[in-house]
Design an enzyme around this catalytic site. Structure first.
Site, PDB file in Angstrom:
ATOM      1  N   ASN A 141      38.788  34.421  38.405  1.00  0.00           N
ATOM      2  CA  ASN A 141      39.687  34.677  39.533  1.00  0.00           C
ATOM      3  C   ASN A 141      40.662  33.529  39.756  1.00  0.00           C
ATOM      4  O   ASN A 141      41.303  33.443  40.798  1.00  0.00           O
ATOM      5  CB  ASN A 141      38.877  34.884  40.813  1.00  0.00           C
ATOM      6  CG  ASN A 141      37.904  36.029  40.700  1.00  0.00           C
ATOM      7  OD1 ASN A 141      38.252  37.098  40.224  1.00  0.00           O
ATOM      8  ND2 ASN A 141      36.672  35.811  41.123  1.00  0.00           N
TER       9      ASN A 141
ATOM     10  N   ASP B 273      39.792  40.675  54.782  1.00  0.00           N
ATOM     11  CA  ASP B 273      39.319  39.719  53.780  1.00  0.00           C
ATOM     12  C   ASP B 273      40.395  39.630  52.696  1.00  0.00           C
ATOM     13  O   ASP B 273      40.634  40.582  51.963  1.00  0.00           O
ATOM     14  CB  ASP B 273      37.983  40.234  53.229  1.00  0.00           C
ATOM     15  CG  ASP B 273      37.401  39.341  52.136  1.00  0.00           C
ATOM     16  OD1 ASP B 273      38.171  38.642  51.449  1.00  0.00           O
ATOM     17  OD2 ASP B 273      36.164  39.373  51.949  1.00  0.00           O
TER      18      ASP B 273
ATOM     19  N   HIS C 296      41.183  38.098  47.439  1.00  0.00           N
ATOM     20  CA  HIS C 296      41.954  38.336  46.212  1.00  0.00           C
ATOM     21  C   HIS C 296      43.460  38.443  46.459  1.00  0.00           C
ATOM     22  O   HIS C 296      44.201  38.867  45.579  1.00  0.00           O
ATOM     23  CB  HIS C 296      41.446  39.591  45.502  1.00  0.00           C
ATOM     24  CG  HIS C 296      40.098  39.388  44.908  1.00  0.00           C
ATOM     25  ND1 HIS C 296      39.904  38.791  43.681  1.00  0.00           N
ATOM     26  CD2 HIS C 296      38.857  39.647  45.403  1.00  0.00           C
ATOM     27  CE1 HIS C 296      38.606  38.708  43.426  1.00  0.00           C
ATOM     28  NE2 HIS C 296      37.955  39.221  44.454  1.00  0.00           N
TER      29      HIS C 296
ATOM     30  N   LYS D 232      39.585  31.301  44.719  1.00  0.00           N
ATOM     31  CA  LYS D 232      40.117  32.195  43.691  1.00  0.00           C
ATOM     32  C   LYS D 232      41.509  31.715  43.275  1.00  0.00           C
ATOM     33  O   LYS D 232      41.607  30.731  42.557  1.00  0.00           O
ATOM     34  CB  LYS D 232      40.034  33.631  44.184  1.00  0.00           C
ATOM     35  CG  LYS D 232      38.550  34.037  44.176  1.00  0.00           C
ATOM     36  CD  LYS D 232      38.195  35.304  44.833  1.00  0.00           C
ATOM     37  CE  LYS D 232      36.694  35.518  44.648  1.00  0.00           C
ATOM     38  NZ  LYS D 232      36.118  36.439  45.598  1.00  0.00           N
TER      39      LYS D 232
ATOM     40  N   GLU E 158      38.823  44.688  53.152  1.00  0.00           N
ATOM     41  CA  GLU E 158      39.497  43.763  52.247  1.00  0.00           C
ATOM     42  C   GLU E 158      40.979  44.164  52.226  1.00  0.00           C
ATOM     43  O   GLU E 158      41.315  45.293  52.583  1.00  0.00           O
ATOM     44  CB  GLU E 158      38.908  43.886  50.826  1.00  0.00           C
ATOM     45  CG  GLU E 158      37.459  43.456  50.762  1.00  0.00           C
ATOM     46  CD  GLU E 158      36.846  43.585  49.361  1.00  0.00           C
ATOM     47  OE1 GLU E 158      37.557  43.411  48.363  1.00  0.00           O
ATOM     48  OE2 GLU E 158      35.643  43.861  49.296  1.00  0.00           O
TER      49      GLU E 158
ATOM     50  N   SER F 193      38.231  43.946  45.474  1.00  0.00           N
ATOM     51  CA  SER F 193      37.835  43.056  44.379  1.00  0.00           C
ATOM     52  C   SER F 193      37.429  43.788  43.107  1.00  0.00           C
ATOM     53  O   SER F 193      37.530  43.231  42.023  1.00  0.00           O
ATOM     54  CB  SER F 193      36.699  42.156  44.835  1.00  0.00           C
ATOM     55  OG  SER F 193      35.560  42.918  45.172  1.00  0.00           O
TER      56      SER F 193
ATOM     57  N   HIS G 113      33.225  44.223  50.126  1.00  0.00           N
ATOM     58  CA  HIS G 113      32.400  43.235  49.410  1.00  0.00           C
ATOM     59  C   HIS G 113      30.995  43.089  50.021  1.00  0.00           C
ATOM     60  O   HIS G 113      30.806  43.263  51.232  1.00  0.00           O
ATOM     61  CB  HIS G 113      33.121  41.886  49.505  1.00  0.00           C
ATOM     62  CG  HIS G 113      32.611  40.822  48.604  1.00  0.00           C
ATOM     63  ND1 HIS G 113      31.784  39.807  49.038  1.00  0.00           N
ATOM     64  CD2 HIS G 113      32.812  40.593  47.288  1.00  0.00           C
ATOM     65  CE1 HIS G 113      31.513  38.989  48.025  1.00  0.00           C
ATOM     66  NE2 HIS G 113      32.126  39.452  46.954  1.00  0.00           N
TER      67      HIS G 113
HETATM   68  C1  LIG Z   1      34.768  36.388  46.170  1.00  0.00           C
HETATM   69  C2  LIG Z   1      34.773  37.154  47.426  1.00  0.00           C
HETATM   70  C3  LIG Z   1      34.134  36.665  48.574  1.00  0.00           C
HETATM   71  C4  LIG Z   1      33.275  35.431  48.547  1.00  0.00           C
HETATM   72  O1  LIG Z   1      34.018  34.268  48.484  1.00  0.00           O
HETATM   73  P1  LIG Z   1      33.355  32.955  47.870  1.00  0.00           P
HETATM   74  O2  LIG Z   1      34.240  31.854  48.318  1.00  0.00           O
HETATM   75  O3  LIG Z   1      33.300  33.136  46.397  1.00  0.00           O
HETATM   76  O4  LIG Z   1      31.987  32.853  48.470  1.00  0.00           O
HETATM   77  C5  LIG Z   1      34.262  37.369  49.748  1.00  0.00           C
HETATM   78  N1  LIG Z   1      34.966  38.530  49.795  1.00  0.00           N
HETATM   79  C6  LIG Z   1      35.569  39.033  48.699  1.00  0.00           C
HETATM   80  C7  LIG Z   1      36.338  40.293  48.813  1.00  0.00           C
HETATM   81  C8  LIG Z   1      35.475  38.373  47.484  1.00  0.00           C
HETATM   82  O5  LIG Z   1      36.044  38.894  46.397  1.00  0.00           O
END
Ligand SMILES: *Cc1c(COP(=O)(O)O)cnc(C)c1O
Length: 382
Positions: A44, A203, A206, A237, A174, A178, A130
């Site tokens: 990522n 969220d 990404h 990411k 989100e 993801s 997620h």
């Molecule tokens: C990767 C991810 C997370 C977690 O984040 P980290 O910093 O890796 O713990 C949370 N939500 C989504 C949608 C993700 O893709």
């Protein structure tokens, strides 16, 4: 323990057992396994910032100045001016009053959601959110309603019939999904959250660093800054480092500092990580060509797949190729590895049953030459 035996047996039988696989090195879009370099479609690190000299140098300087660990939670002695500098810069980046840094995205979702909803409240969650969001909702004790993926009409139906029965309500989605690489209908969700008096948490794990004129995410791109109560995102990411943030009002930040266990009871991120995060925001601002190139690469790959009659889903640098069967996904991943590509098979429970897939994450490093060769290989093996 019987529980452990049974779990592992079952995963093995279904071809769903996962195992770690250490890489020898990882740099500039390549990953080395057992002495062999593969082109990496599983990272990522969208913009290639994890190896950017500005982040490396900021990190090294912070270690030299402050040492490695931060020694305590922020409310004790773990709080440095550096943390505040990062939060001010993040708030400015997201065009919000305030931002609060969390130790990871997982930790943010799992601990923030229970501070926003509890028993007697409702949380409306996209079906494909997620795992960390799902865990946060479960931990909150609120009643969960899952709406069909990106389906604002279904969400409205649920709000119409259920909202009135609960005190507080929260909608969670989100912005870029993801595992499917598609985007939430943010304007419709904002409309519903206003109409049905809900709080809204998105969220941007990404999307941060990639979308919008300033690269701050999909909320910016959609012109909805300030309309989403809490915008969570990660530094782990596209920003090439580690940790997460919640962008919100000053009042909400004060509330989280006082009420959120995942913030209060966990040691502050180390200075080296905070310094790299600050540098990453600078690079996103000063090197917009990284996100332009990334989005061009992603479009090139998506167009190439549809030109060749392969199924395409979503509209982002995350490109899933749905194959359905678990074993087939694993086999295709192995075949691709023999041809020099690292493309992970994604299987349940990460994705729904019968939707096992190869998940290509396109990055800044995936030039048209690389993608052209990959497309050619995919046509041969699919
Ligand atoms: C990767 C991810 C997370 C977690 O984040 P980290 O910093 O890796 O713990 C949370 N939500 C989504 C949608 C993700 O893709």
């Amino acid at each position: 323990m019987g529980r452990v035996d049974n779990f592992l047996e079952e995963r093995k039988e279904k071809g769903l057992l996962r195992a770690l696989r250490p890489a020898g090195s990882r740099d500039e879009g390549r990953i080395r396994f057992s002495g062999r370099d593969l082109i990496d479609f599983s990272s990522n690190d969208y913009l290639g910032l994890s190896s950017h000299p500005a982040l490396r140098e900021a990190s090294i300087r912070a270690v030299e100045q402050f040492g490695t660990g931060s020694g305590a939670a922020r409310l004790l002695s773990g709080d440095l001016k550096l943390h505040h500098e990062l939060e001010e810069k993040t708030a400015r980046f997201k065009a919000r009053e305030a931002a609060l840094v969390f130790n990871s995205g997982y930790q943010a979702n799992v601990s923030v959601i229970p501070t926003l909803a509890g028993r007697g409240d409702a949380v409306f969650s996209d079906r494909l959110n997620h795992a960390s969001i799902l865990d946060g909702i479960r931990l909150s004790g609120a009643k969960m309603f899952r709406f069909d993926h990106n389906d604002a009409d279904h969400l409205e139906f649920l709000l119409k019939t259920e909202r009135g029965k609960f005190k507080e309500a929260l909608i969670v989605s989100e912005t870029v999904f993801s595992m499917d690489g598609d985007m939430a209908p943010l304007a419709a969700l904002v409309h519903l959250k206003e109409r049905y008096a809900c709080a809204f948490l998105t969220d941007e794990a990404h999307a941060t660093g990639i979308y919008g004129d300033n690269g701050s995410g999909m909320v910016e791109e959609a012109g909805l800054t300030g309309k989403v109560d809490l915008v969570m995102g990660t530094f782990s990411k596209a920003l090439g480092s580690f940790g997460a943030y919640i962008a919100c009002t000053t009042q909400m930040k004060e509330y989280l500092i006082n009420a959120c266990g995942g913030f209060i009871y966990s040691t502050a991120l180390p200075p080296s990580v905070i310094a790299a995060n600050i540098a990453s925001l600078e690079v996103v601002r000063s090197e917009p060509f990284r996100r332009t190139t990334l989005l061009e690469n992603a479009k090139y790959f998506r167009d190439g797949l549809s030109d060749r009659g392969l199924p395409v889903r979503g509209n982002s640098p995350i490109v899933p190729l749905i194959v359905g069967d678990n074993a087939r996904a694993v086999e295709l991943s192995r075949t691709l590895e023999k041809r020099g590509y690292r493309v992970p098979p994604i299987r349940p429970p990460t994705v729904p049953i019968e939707e096992s897939r190869l998940r290509f994450t396109i990055t800044y490093y995936h030039s048209k030459d690389i993608l052209e060769r990959l497309l050619h290989d995919l046509v041969e093996i699919c």
